[in-house]
Design an enzyme around this catalytic site. Structure first.
Site, mmCIF file in Angstrom:
data_model
loop_
_atom_site.group_PDB
_atom_site.id
_atom_site.type_symbol
_atom_site.label_atom_id
_atom_site.label_comp_id
_atom_site.label_asym_id
_atom_site.label_seq_id
_atom_site.Cartn_x
_atom_site.Cartn_y
_atom_site.Cartn_z
ATOM 1 N N ASP A 60 0.859 -1.187 0.000
ATOM 2 C CA ASP A 60 0.000 0.000 0.000
ATOM 3 C C ASP A 60 0.896 1.238 0.000
ATOM 4 O O ASP A 60 1.703 1.422 0.913
ATOM 5 C CB ASP A 60 -0.887 -0.032 1.255
ATOM 6 N N THR A 93 -3.275 5.616 -3.912
ATOM 7 C CA THR A 93 -2.159 6.285 -3.226
ATOM 8 C C THR A 93 -0.841 6.105 -3.980
ATOM 9 O O THR A 93 0.016 6.965 -3.931
ATOM 10 C CB THR A 93 -1.999 5.741 -1.791
ATOM 11 N N THR A 94 -0.693 4.969 -4.682
ATOM 12 C CA THR A 94 0.535 4.742 -5.458
ATOM 13 C C THR A 94 0.465 5.506 -6.774
ATOM 14 O O THR A 94 1.422 6.167 -7.172
ATOM 15 C CB THR A 94 0.723 3.228 -5.731
ATOM 16 N N ASP A 393 -9.213 0.245 2.400
ATOM 17 C CA ASP A 393 -9.277 0.679 0.995
ATOM 18 C C ASP A 393 -10.582 0.230 0.354
ATOM 19 O O ASP A 393 -11.227 0.994 -0.374
ATOM 20 C CB ASP A 393 -8.092 0.095 0.204
#
Length: 556
Positions: A60, A93-94, A393
């Protein structure tokens, strides 16, 4: 005589500005490279060592960057992006870091050619507006009540996570939980507060398949007097309190002067009568279970157990709020203000069970609960922590869809479509902004390219084939299957993304890239510690105009 010196000073300042731009871009690219390999379903995991000596195994983006301790301010700013994305939409988020890093990377060439950062930012903002309008065009609306579609969507969004190997389990938990706590606001809008009303309780032991969503709440407490109070009550009447059921102590030190022995007995009697009176006010409403956030004295415990009432004390405020939402009770601050309407009658069962070494109280089988608990079981704490991160998530994705029920293609298809449309539009843009605009269009290809790299396929061949399919903005749903690296139709593979997540990713990454490009100097406000015994720093030297000729501005 002074004019050339001023010109030299000016050029020195520019040199410094350009140097800062390059340093910021390099720092941002370094952060993006750290988590580039964690994008997509075939991504790598990272093992992090935290300062306490514990380990975290995750892919994550936010969890990885949160543990990093970076010195460069631009790198810290990039880490903030990931945190913002996580709080706002909970996913992507990445992607946001990879995209922001790429936006800065393509801007580097323009900085070298002495483009002004404001021009680049103007072109980027124009590209962002056009990208959002492309998203609106290709978005597809869905019905949030269709469970199969919702399941497919949540599954595809968390398919890149570690728990994707457990099939529908996490997606099912997320959809069940968000369906329970959703509140209708009217006009077809639903509000889902996953932070307040969904509690994730991790209990090591058992199998991951034993995890479930409770129609109610559970918390790590036992009844006050286990031998005397019931541990299982069907259809309990629940009273929730926010006040102590013990004698009130003085706020500060209190001295009582007693003249004779009878006064002492009277003082004790008054304390007992006070506790008895508040217990009788509560017992008047015939509760089966009394829960308080504060203390509960032995005497109050005696009165309750005598009346056959179970009691729980020192419960967290957040847990108390969840119980109130689940069973329809109202939290009362003073026992003398209790009313029949404050008693919660919505719960079907109160039960205390022993799981492992701990006792857990369950208030379940509630009628129309507006709060719930997700019980996670698993082999180890590390596994449970990762499952919890993935579940958060999944909950966020389910919440986003309920808020804004629109879908976009996953697997890099959205980015390729946006890139193709922006490239087409760049030919109609006049002036110097055309080139940064076109570079922003190319930067969007970073997401599908990274997906292809992480699959282990031939990147150049795959990207060329994809660009050919998307050449004129058609085939919007053609992308990369992250598991096999094949070029497929995302609709058939059911690889989807939420509109909210994609729009937020584009906005955050481009706005952050613009912000970092507009930084032309970094001034440190941190004082360097002097070694002990060193003399005090000298007074700053004030420069006069006469010194300008003798001073050497540029190094030899």
């Amino acid at each position: 005589m002074h004019a050339p010196v001023l010109v030299l000073k000016d050029s020195l300042k520019r040199e410094s500005g350009s140097r800062v731009h390059h340093a910021n871009i390099q720092a941002s690219k370094a952060v993006a490279d750290i988590i580039r390999t964690t994008l997509g379903p075939r991504s790598m995991l990272k093992m992090l060592l935290d300062p306490q000596g514990g380990i975290v195994v995750t892919n994550d983006g936010n969890a990885i960057l949160r543990e990093l301790d970076l010195a460069h301010p631009a790198a810290k700013s990039m880490i903030e992006l990931s945190r913002t994305q996580d709080e706002e939409v909970g996913d992507g988020t990445t992607s946001v870091i990879v995209l922001a890093g790429e936006m800065l990377h393509v801007a580097e060439a323009f900085i070298d050619k002495n483009y002004h950062p404001t021009v680049i930012c103007r072109a980027y903002n124009k590209a962002l507006e056009d990208a959002i309008s492309v998203l609106d065009k290709i978005a597809m609306s869905i019905d949030v009540n269709d469970r199969a579609t919702m399941l497919g969507l949540v599954k595809s969004c968390i398919g890149t996570k570690f728990t994707s190997q457990f099939g529908n389990l996490i997606a099912d938990l997320a959809i069940d939980a968000t369906t329970i706590v959703g509140v209708d606001l009217g006009q077809g809008l639903r509000e889902v507060d996953i932070k307040k009303y969904i509690k994730v309780e991790k209990v090591p032991g058992g199998q991951l398949e034993d995890s479930r969503v409770l129609k109610g709440v559970m918390f790590n407490k036992d009844v006050v007097a286990p031998g005397k109070m019931r541990r299982k009550i069907i259809n309990p009447r629940i009273i929730l309190l926010d006040c102590p059921l013990e004698y009130k102590k003085g706020e500060n030190q209190t001295n009582a002067e007693l003249v004779c022995e009878e006064d002492w007995a009277l003082l004790l009697k008054m304390e007992e009568e006070y506790i008895e009176s508040i217990c009788m006010q509560i017992l008047k409403y015939k509760p089966d279970l009394v829960i308080t956030e504060k203390g509960l004295s032995d005497l109050a415990c005696h009165y309750f157990s005598k009346a056959g009432v179970s009691a729980i004390r020192r419960l967290r405020k957040t847990d108390n709020n969840r119980i109130a939402k689940a069973c329809g009770a109202t939290i009362v601050n003073r026992p003398d203000e209790l009313q029949e309407s404050d008693v919660g009658t919505g719960a079907g069962l109160f039960e205390v069970k022993k799981i492992g070494d701990e006792f857990f109280a369950f208030i379940v089988d509630c009628k129309d609960p507006k709060a719930c608990t997700v019980l996670l079981r698993g082999a180890s704490k590390d596994l449970l922590n990762e499952v919890e991160r993935n579940l958060q998530d999944a909950l966020s994705v389910a919440r986003n869809i309920i808020k804004n029920p629109k879908l976009l293609p996953g697997g890099g298809a959205t980015e390729l479509t946006v890139s193709a449309m922006l490239k087409q539009k760049s030919s109609s843009i006049e002036g110097i902004e055309k080139w940064p605009y076109e570079a922003a269009a190319i930067a969007f290809e970073a997401i599908p390219r990274t997906l292809a790299q992480n699959c282990g396929v031939n990147v150049i061949r795959t990207m060329t084939a994809l660009q050919g399919k998307h050449a004129n903005g058609e085939n919007a749903w053609i992308g990369i299957d992250g598991n096999t690296g094949d070029i497929t139709d995302m609709k058939e593979q059911k690889i989807w993304d939420a509109y909210n997540v994609k729009a937020q990713t584009f906005k955050t990454s481009i706005e952050a890239a613009c912000m970092l490009l507009r930084i032309d100097d970094i001034v440190s406000g941190i004082k360097k510690k002097q070694p002990p015994g060193a003399s005090q720093s000298q007074q700053p030297k004030v420069e006069t105009e006469a010194d300008a000729d003798t001073e050497q501005i540029l190094p030899d």
